[in-house]
Design an enzyme around this catalytic site. Sequence first.
Site, mmCIF file in Angstrom:
data_model
loop_
_atom_site.group_PDB
_atom_site.id
_atom_site.type_symbol
_atom_site.label_atom_id
_atom_site.label_comp_id
_atom_site.label_asym_id
_atom_site.label_seq_id
_atom_site.Cartn_x
_atom_site.Cartn_y
_atom_site.Cartn_z
ATOM 1 N N ASP A 145 0.864 -1.173 0.000
ATOM 2 C CA ASP A 145 0.000 0.000 0.000
ATOM 3 C C ASP A 145 0.908 1.234 0.000
ATOM 4 O OD1 ASP A 145 -2.391 1.634 0.479
ATOM 5 O OD2 ASP A 145 -1.579 1.863 2.508
ATOM 6 N N ASP B 37 -0.332 5.200 0.696
ATOM 7 C CA ASP B 37 -0.666 6.218 1.688
ATOM 8 C C ASP B 37 -0.773 5.613 3.075
ATOM 9 O OD1 ASP B 37 -1.132 8.644 -0.002
ATOM 10 O OD2 ASP B 37 -2.589 7.310 -0.936
#
Length: 232
Positions: free
Chosen positions: A27, A29
């Site tokens: 991932d 953010d």
Amino acid sequence: MSTAFPGRPAGQPPNARNTWPDAVLWDMDGTLVDTEPYWIEVEYELAERHGGRWSDQHALALVGNDLLDSGRYIREHMDIDVEPAQIVEELLDGVVARVERRVPWCPGAVELLADLRSHRVPCALVTMSYRRFVAPILAALPPDTFAEVVTGDAVTFGKPHPEPYLTAARLLGLDPGECVAIEDSNTGARSAESAGCRVIVVPNHVPVLPGERRTFRDSLVGLSASDLLDHR
């Protein structure tokens, strides 16, 4: 988006020595970069610009979400007369400008990426942010850090749907069960585990619930490629 990745020695299958995972799906953010404060700042600016109202509670409810879903949520809860797609573009304008000034790396993330690269473990970036936001972050990393990049504007269904992680595994030529995902939110963890990945969860701005495929860590600091094998 696909980039070349240096191959393993000829005849050596993935994970031949069984000392590291076959691939790691990241991932972005809140996991690779701590950009959530940027998003929240820009959301408040959006509310002020359009005469809306906003709160930290609403901001944190968006962590990990698909951007268009966030745009719809903002339109309703900020109570502004702006289309979701335009909301997304205004958010991106503000956050991209901040990232171009400074990339806020999460502790230990760059070091773990370097260790994975040194062991030729392919990595994919799986983010609900759009390609134009991802570009300055990729530019700040060594070339070919990520073998594949899956962005929110490249999938039909965003997180928590499994499509983003299924897509990343397929592009790498692997079964999702052979991959370890790294996430910081419930939304992202649900996406990865429903795709069949094992998930290392490093909570950042929001609490994350336990799950059968989830292993929790306080930080990525000190984590190495071999440490990830247990999570495969």
